[in-house]
Enzyme design. Structure first.
Site, PDB file in Angstrom:
ATOM      1  N   LEU C 232       0.814  -1.240   0.000  1.00  0.00           N
ATOM      2  CA  LEU C 232       0.000   0.000   0.000  1.00  0.00           C
ATOM      3  C   LEU C 232       0.842   1.282   0.000  1.00  0.00           C
ATOM      4  O   LEU C 232       1.670   1.488   0.875  1.00  0.00           O
ATOM      5  CB  LEU C 232      -0.931  -0.002   1.225  1.00  0.00           C
ATOM      6  N   ASP C 233       0.602   2.149  -0.951  1.00  0.00           N
ATOM      7  CA  ASP C 233       1.258   3.458  -1.038  1.00  0.00           C
ATOM      8  C   ASP C 233       2.771   3.359  -1.144  1.00  0.00           C
ATOM      9  O   ASP C 233       3.491   4.283  -0.766  1.00  0.00           O
ATOM     10  CB  ASP C 233       0.864   4.352   0.160  1.00  0.00           C
TER      11      ASP C 233
END
Lengths: 289, 289, 289, 289
Positions: C232-233
């Site tokens: 994530l990210d």
């Protein structure tokens, strides 16, 4: 058990402009205390150029509008001030003029609808029909009339003034309206007409600034939002932005790149104006951001 | 009895911090009127997070310091305020700590000498001798002592505290001083010690931020000036800047590019602090630019 | 008098990625000469991290596509290169995923229609119906289906994959789509799915970055366009922008301010990707602007 | 006779400018292969304005300089090219002219000593003695002579030309040298003399640009590094930067704020020029960053 309802608090914005001398802040803040008000935001500036004092306040107060103004009026009289009181967030009645380019109009309308721009737009006027579909989508009335000769120009400007009257317009925005306003219209709209110029003024005044910028090989291009005066592209500057470019960009690419700066610069200027953050100090602006 | 000499006007900066409630501005401005003062610059802010009211004023007044403070003291007492009065432009007594990199030290000393930074720097302390020649050039005393083990670190920190005492230091600047301060020293210097971190915090805390930035492929690198607390790189942020980079930059090129941002970010933070424009609101800073 | 018709010139973009060694440029440019081509734009980069050589060319050539590729194929085989040939300006088939926020979708669709973004958008999928009217205006099909539990999420992701198949999608854009993609979907879209994260990564990952930014008191906020990975990210960063803020901004004001950066950062990343200017080098991107 | 020693690799920078036509890249890269070279960095651009082709290469090669040039010379002759070969990182022999302001001189000398600016500075010439101590500190010879009338100006310019001759100067930097060069000197130094102008050109040419900027109320001020021509402040632009200002800034504060932009803009331009990244295309520059 009594007085159960919480007292209503009004949120007001006050501007106060006068010749600078001691005691202004004390006097104004005294009036606000008397109006059961609390200052929540305050900015002031004294211009070394003109000796004028500028103040913008946001105030929470339980006094109604008349009572509030009644406290301020004697202070304003004492200092011979230009002053205004308004409700925070009240949408400004705004007339938009456009031509064929849609980026600024789209940006204004999108932000207005998203609640980011405190304006009401009762009408968009254009010298071309190009943007009708876009403006329709936002549910805003749209009128187009050609401006190709003197008579048409006079008619168009008469329609602008009629619309200003009819809708009690407080701000006219030239959102890439590609006609020069007559001196008479400039005067009629003095201090309430904002233009976006597609260059970093004072460089590249007039037509085709991106072509000029390309020829000169500048490394940054920009946009300037300014008040309209009869002196073309010389009105007081409200906001400016630039973006880096390089030798690989053609004039048409500069146009495309510059549109982002134009849109956001104009919307920013309109927002500040609508929030009463833009005050005039001769040929310069005070921006209480 | 004659009025021949023009009255002297003192230029003072006042900070005033208290719990927010109505009437503060009126009360403070009343004290200033009573002290024959005129407010020339004013900024205020009420923190929605902490409910605190912050104000910074610049005031011209013919009252001497004691008389001026005598007017303000009862107001401060009434609002239970933290407050300060100082002369505008008085140089802040500043201790600089450095290691081997000279760009921040050079920038601070050059600006100080050019009259752009209102600080007096009675001493630069370093854990290396590298910068002696540079600091000598600016006529500032320089001391170096190694910090390679616990005992040396304790001795160095003791020297810092002694210098703070001796020179009545108001601000300690870590100008790329590459040692972590002990919690005790952080506490002793709380609110008056500024560090420059060579990244855009909160990204890339700790060592080698440019190497981390390169590995992560970021498109902007930056610098952060912040107050030092015992929580490493987590103190309140004062100023940040970034600069665009691209995939062609090696970690060592990022270091070189970042140094410009470090220098100007640190100098900016020191300038604002020296001008009493930096106020603390919990973990955040109020910057009255 | 013969062969009077002007020869047609094709404009092609070539990417060529292989292990770095001498002679690549000479070999590739030789193939282009053989294909009656002229190089009009050329960028190359050798990664010190991975030892890979990256090249992007724009070429004018009178050879048809098959003849052009026939010249390049042996060179690519010799250097064991990943390579591609495409027509300059061909619109990329792009699927957009959204939720309730319209600023990024509006920006993409407006630029696409204005001819500034070389993409075709056959479908917008959303987990809310909010943006239907906006997307309709641009004449783009719109489908909404709720994603409130595991089954709905699986169904939505299946619809995404079906749409990718059906429309032969080359790029999936998460235009503020506020759901985390499953690892399986991330893998299926690897290297062709771009997200806009509403902070300056690597700071403030995850939810509510503007709230985090406010709490931390940062002086700049930003947006990051990056490839989506199952981490994530953390996917490779394509573009980042920041804008200055100060202590007066509430979290909700930061949200509004940040939206401009999100819109333009995402549109920029999509434009570069569509122009084949974005190449992957491990966890980093090469951007041939 | 054995080849035990690792072969030396030279790092060279090549520039190549000619009329655009097919086959240039192939021919040049062929010469480099023949010179046992590997291209490590490559940039090219074809000007739509002038039809000229510009290329800058960095090459690793085991061939000595003469052998390397012997391969390139026939290609250059074939395309009638202006071309150059140099060693990467060789310091450029640079003469600095200054007046009283020290910020640009300090920045150049500090960066040069820190290894960030590939120049050798054998001499600083000034029309004032102000900067002697600063220049001395960096161990650079300094000469001052007044320029208050025509005769003194002629003498000063003769000294400049003599110094250019004596030190085989490749670049003359006007580091806030506040005299207008004679047309004859401009011509003699054409293409190798860089000035820093303290405004964002083309706005505010000539004297006192910060005062003009204040009067006009601009919201951004800037600096422009450009080649010197006899047409004042009209030479080809190399680099520009801006910084945001507001209505609170006096002309003297604008001066101080602008100095940072002047220093870094000039140093950036000098660095690019020294790295042979600045090529002239008529009135515009090609910058291969």
């Amino acid at each position: 058990m009594s007085s159960s309802a919480p007292e209503h608090r009004f949120h007001r914005v006050v501007t106060f402009i006068c010749e600078d001398r001691p005691g202004i802040v004390h006097a104004v803040s005294g009036a606000i205390v008397a109006a059961a008000g609390n200052i929540t935001e305050s900015q002031q500036f004294t211009s070394a150029d003109t000796g004028r004092f500028f103040m913008r306040l946001q105030v929470e107060s339980s006094a109604d509008r008349a009572a509030f103004e009644a406290e301020l009026a004697p202070v304003a009289a004492r200092f011979d001030a230009e002053w205004s009181v308004d409700e925070v967030g009240r949408p400004l009645r705004t007339l938009v003029l456009a031509s064929t380019a849609g980026h600024c109009v789209n940006d204004l309308l999108f932000r207005q609808r998203a609640g980011q721009l405190p304006v009401d737009i009762p009408l968009v006027l254009s010298n071309h029909g190009t943007l009708r579909e876009l403006v329709d989508f936002y549910g805003v009335p749209f009128e187009a009339a050609p401006v190709t000769d003197t008579a048409e120009k006079a008619a168009f400007e008469a329609r602008v003034l009629a619309a200003v009257e009819e809708h009690d317009i407080e701000l006219v925005v030239l959102a890439r309206y590609m006609q020069i306003l007559s001196p008479e219209l400039c005067d009629a709209l003095a201090g309430r007409c904002i233009n976006i110029h597609h260059s970093f003024l004072p460089g590249f005044k007039g037509a085709n600034p991106y072509r000029q910028a390309h020829a000169r090989g500048v490394k940054l291009i920009g946009a300037t939002a300014h008040f309209v005066t009869s002196d073309l592209d010389e009105g007081p500057i409200i906001e400016q932005n630039v973006v880096r470019v390089d030798h690989t960009r053609s004039p048409s690419q500069l146009v495309a790149i510059g549109q982002d700066e134009e849109s956001r610069t104009l919307s920013q200027a309109v927002k500040w104006f609508a929030e009463r953050r833009v005050l005039l100090d001769g040929a310069r602006t005070i921006i209480f951001r």
